[in-house]
Design a protein around this motif. Structure first.
Motif, PDB file in Angstrom:
ATOM      1  N   ASP A   3       0.886  -1.162   0.000  1.00 10.02           N
ATOM      2  CA  ASP A   3       0.000   0.000   0.000  1.00 10.02           C
ATOM      3  C   ASP A   3       0.921   1.209   0.000  1.00 10.02           C
ATOM      4  OD1 ASP A   3      -2.031   1.869   0.323  1.00 10.02           O
ATOM      5  OD2 ASP A   3      -2.224   1.496   2.473  1.00 10.02           O
ATOM      6  N   VAL A   4       0.927   1.987  -1.091  1.00 12.63           N
ATOM      7  CA  VAL A   4       1.897   3.065  -1.282  1.00 12.63           C
ATOM      8  C   VAL A   4       1.191   4.412  -1.269  1.00 12.63           C
ATOM      9  CG1 VAL A   4       3.687   3.997  -2.793  1.00 12.63           C
ATOM     10  CG2 VAL A   4       3.300   1.516  -2.708  1.00 12.63           C
ATOM     11  N   GLU A   5       1.778   5.368  -0.532  1.00 10.44           N
ATOM     12  CA  GLU A   5       1.316   6.754  -0.545  1.00 10.44           C
ATOM     13  C   GLU A   5       2.503   7.644  -0.885  1.00 10.44           C
ATOM     14  OE1 GLU A   5      -0.681   8.117   2.965  1.00 10.44           O
ATOM     15  OE2 GLU A   5      -1.895   6.310   3.090  1.00 10.44           O
ATOM     16  N   ILE A   6       2.322   8.510  -1.874  1.00 14.14           N
ATOM     17  CA  ILE A   6       3.309   9.523  -2.215  1.00 14.14           C
ATOM     18  C   ILE A   6       2.693  10.860  -1.798  1.00 14.14           C
ATOM     19  CG2 ILE A   6       4.698  10.572  -4.030  1.00 14.14           C
ATOM     20  CD1 ILE A   6       5.306   7.587  -3.651  1.00 14.14           C
ATOM     21  N   VAL A   7       3.333  11.535  -0.844  1.00 14.24           N
ATOM     22  CA  VAL A   7       2.766  12.737  -0.237  1.00 14.24           C
ATOM     23  C   VAL A   7       3.733  13.904  -0.410  1.00 14.24           C
ATOM     24  CG1 VAL A   7       1.874  13.722   1.904  1.00 14.24           C
ATOM     25  CG2 VAL A   7       1.646  11.274   1.479  1.00 14.24           C
ATOM     26  N   SER A   8       3.210  15.038  -0.868  1.00 12.10           N
ATOM     27  CA  SER A   8       4.010  16.260  -0.922  1.00 12.10           C
ATOM     28  C   SER A   8       3.640  17.120   0.286  1.00 12.10           C
ATOM     29  CB  SER A   8       3.738  17.033  -2.221  1.00 12.10           C
ATOM     30  OG  SER A   8       2.475  17.661  -2.168  1.00 12.10           O
ATOM     31  N   LEU A  12      -1.757  14.799  -1.119  1.00 10.97           N
ATOM     32  CA  LEU A  12      -1.509  13.399  -1.433  1.00 10.97           C
ATOM     33  C   LEU A  12      -1.372  13.319  -2.949  1.00 10.97           C
ATOM     34  CD1 LEU A  12      -1.458  10.371  -0.643  1.00 10.97           C
ATOM     35  CD2 LEU A  12      -3.927  10.373  -0.959  1.00 10.97           C
ATOM     36  N   ALA A  13      -0.182  13.013  -3.438  1.00 12.26           N
ATOM     37  CA  ALA A  13       0.073  12.990  -4.881  1.00 12.26           C
ATOM     38  C   ALA A  13      -0.450  11.711  -5.529  1.00 12.26           C
ATOM     39  CB  ALA A  13       1.565  13.137  -5.155  1.00 12.26           C
ATOM     40  N   TRP A  14      -0.338  10.588  -4.821  1.00 14.81           N
ATOM     41  CA  TRP A  14      -0.806   9.312  -5.375  1.00 14.81           C
ATOM     42  C   TRP A  14      -0.923   8.290  -4.263  1.00 14.81           C
ATOM     43  CZ3 TRP A  14       1.170   4.283  -5.885  1.00 14.81           C
ATOM     44  CH2 TRP A  14       0.472   3.457  -6.777  1.00 14.81           C
ATOM     45  N   ARG A  15      -1.911   7.408  -4.396  1.00 13.66           N
ATOM     46  CA  ARG A  15      -2.057   6.285  -3.477  1.00 13.66           C
ATOM     47  C   ARG A  15      -2.548   5.095  -4.272  1.00 13.66           C
ATOM     48  NH1 ARG A  15      -5.384   5.368   2.142  1.00 13.66           N
ATOM     49  NH2 ARG A  15      -4.401   3.350   2.527  1.00 13.66           N
ATOM     50  N   GLY A  16      -1.960   3.937  -4.009  1.00 12.40           N
ATOM     51  CA  GLY A  16      -2.378   2.717  -4.678  1.00 12.40           C
ATOM     52  C   GLY A  16      -1.544   1.540  -4.228  1.00 12.40           C
ATOM     53  N   ASN A  17      -1.802   0.395  -4.828  1.00  8.46           N
ATOM     54  CA  ASN A  17      -1.058  -0.823  -4.518  1.00  8.46           C
ATOM     55  C   ASN A  17      -0.019  -1.070  -5.592  1.00  8.46           C
ATOM     56  OD1 ASN A  17      -2.522  -1.483  -2.168  1.00  8.46           O
ATOM     57  ND2 ASN A  17      -4.174  -2.281  -3.416  1.00  8.46           N
ATOM     58  N   ALA A  18       1.148  -1.564  -5.177  1.00  5.65           N
ATOM     59  CA  ALA A  18       2.239  -1.806  -6.111  1.00  5.65           C
ATOM     60  C   ALA A  18       3.097  -2.961  -5.601  1.00  5.65           C
ATOM     61  CB  ALA A  18       3.082  -0.563  -6.275  1.00  5.65           C
ATOM     62  N   GLU A  19       3.926  -3.478  -6.503  1.00 10.05           N
ATOM     63  CA  GLU A  19       4.833  -4.574  -6.145  1.00 10.05           C
ATOM     64  C   GLU A  19       6.144  -4.082  -5.544  1.00 10.05           C
ATOM     65  OE1 GLU A  19       5.322  -7.011  -9.600  1.00 10.05           O
ATOM     66  OE2 GLU A  19       3.210  -7.590  -9.624  1.00 10.05           O
TER      67      GLU A  19
END
Length: 78
Positions: A3-8, A12-19
């Motif tokens: 579960d990934v969150e990219i925050v400035s 919140l710039a992006w949130r989603g699931n990734a490998e």
């Protein structure tokens, strides 16, 4: 999956699931996969790469300054 969150500083710039997530650490590149040990890392300018996203698209985010990456229980926050 992670579960990934990219925050400035502003949003919140992006949130989603990734490998996987790769980020520019101050001591070298930091790579995160599922079930990674809990971690806090200081980041520097560069690209954060998010691969294997659930929608099939890889993503890249540019860091223009320093920041942090935290990993806990398959959650990554940059």
């Amino acid at each position: 999956m992670l579960d990934v969150e990219i925050v400035s500083q502003r949003e919140l710039a992006w949130r989603g699931n990734a490998e996987s997530v790769t980020a520019p650490g101050t001591e070298g590149s930091v790579g995160i996969l599922t079930d990674h040990t809990p971690l806090v890392a200081l980041l520097t300018e560069g690209n954060v790469e998010v691969r294997g996203c659930e929608d099939g698209r890889d993503r890249s985010f540019t860091m223009s300054g320093s920041g942090f990456l935290t990993v806990t229980a398959n959650q990554v926050i940059v």
